[in-house]
Design an enzyme around this catalytic site. Structure first.
Site, PDB file in Angstrom:
ATOM      1  CE  LYS A   1      -4.547   1.212   2.347  1.00  0.00           C
ATOM      2  NZ  LYS A   1      -4.852   1.008   3.658  1.00  0.00           N
TER       3      LYS A   1
HETATM    4  C1  E4P Z   1      -8.442   1.625   4.008  1.00  0.00           C
HETATM    5  O1  E4P Z   1      -7.337   0.950   3.180  1.00  0.00           O
HETATM    6  C2  E4P Z   1      -7.921   2.970   4.665  1.00  0.00           C
HETATM    7  O2  E4P Z   1      -6.721   3.001   5.182  1.00  0.00           O
HETATM    8  C3  E4P Z   1      -9.189   3.197   5.549  1.00  0.00           C
HETATM    9  O3  E4P Z   1     -10.540   2.681   4.926  1.00  0.00           O
HETATM   10  C4  E4P Z   1      -9.407   4.496   6.325  1.00  0.00           C
HETATM   11  O4  E4P Z   1     -10.464   4.416   6.916  1.00  0.00           O
HETATM   12  P1  E4P Z   1     -10.742   5.605   8.032  1.00  0.00           P
HETATM   13  O5  E4P Z   1     -11.029   7.077   7.101  1.00  0.00           O
HETATM   14  O6  E4P Z   1     -11.952   5.352   8.769  1.00  0.00           O
HETATM   15  O7  E4P Z   1      -9.509   5.842   8.916  1.00  0.00           O
END
Ligand code: E4P
Length: 217
Positions: A87
């Site tokens: 990622k």
């Molecule tokens: C996933 O890949 C993201 O990091 C995550 O969904 C972020 O979510 P949040 O906005 O609830 O922190």
């Protein structure tokens, strides 16, 4: 649409996996910290543990922000397990790194995406997944699902292979609307997945059926 769970909590990952509907996992540094994981060895072990539960893509986020650091870290993450997806944040060096990973057959998830232009760049670089954060967009008075619709339209028009991974999901309705918008993947907290089960008429109907069934046994 594929279902990923958006957590680093092993119990929650197991619970979703046992429902039989889980296709993968996404994590981020905040979710890892929430589990109290400290130090590079513990981080590597935790990703390995997740990969042993779910047979599907597991996104592991790099901390580095320079091209060199992202590549170095991403290579180590990719060595943990064949299901690891590196990622990478939506920054200039991140795009450059995604292109490098793509040329070297290492799958990537381009994260922190908040606009169609960013999604186009991620796809051009060869990201396997692009993660628009729809909950955070809604939080700031914009329309997160509208962005999913726009990215899906652009990718279909242009023939981009990158999968649209709706992230930052807050509610079961977000999941339904992302499915309607044509997202390839939705990554959700466990509460939003189990929230899909709920309807008061189901509860009332089941209570009546169970009551009526007492004489049938
Ligand atoms: C996933 O890949 C993201 O990091 C995550 O969904 C972020 O979510 P949040 O906005 O609830 O922190």
């Amino acid at each position: 649409m594929k279902f990923f769970i958006d957590t680093a909590n092993l119990d929650q990952i197991r619970e979703a996996h046992e429902m039989g509907i889980l296709d993968g996992v996404t994590t981020n540094p905040s979710l890892m910290a929430k589990e109290g994981i400290k130090g590079p060895n513990a981080v590597m072990k935790h990703y390995r543990d997740i990969c042993e539960i779910v047979d599907g893509p597991v996104s592991a986020e790099v901390i580095g922000t320079s091209f060199k650091d992202i590549i170095e870290e991403g290579k180590k993450l990719a060595e943990i397990h064949e299901n690891i997806v590196v990622k990478v944040p939506m920054i200039k060096d991140g795009i450059k790194a995604i292109k490098w990973f793509s040329d070297n057959d290492i799958p990537t998830n381009c994260t922190l995406v908040f606009s169609a232009g960013q999604a186009i760049l991620a796809a051009k670089a060869g990201a396997s997944f692009v993660s628009p954060f729809i909950g955070r967009i809604d939080d700031s008075n914009w329309d997160g699902v509208a962005l999913i619709e726009q990215i899906v339209r652009i990718y279909n028009t242009q023939g981009f292979a990158t999968e649209v991974l709706a992230a930052s999901i807050r509610t079961p309705l977000h999941i339904v609307r992302c499915a309607e918008a044509g997202a390839d993947v939705c990554t959700c907290p466990l509460s939003s997945i189990t929230g899909l089960l709920k309807h008061p008429l189901t509860d009332l109907g089941l209570a009546q059926f169970l009551k009526d069934a007492t004489g049938l046994q």
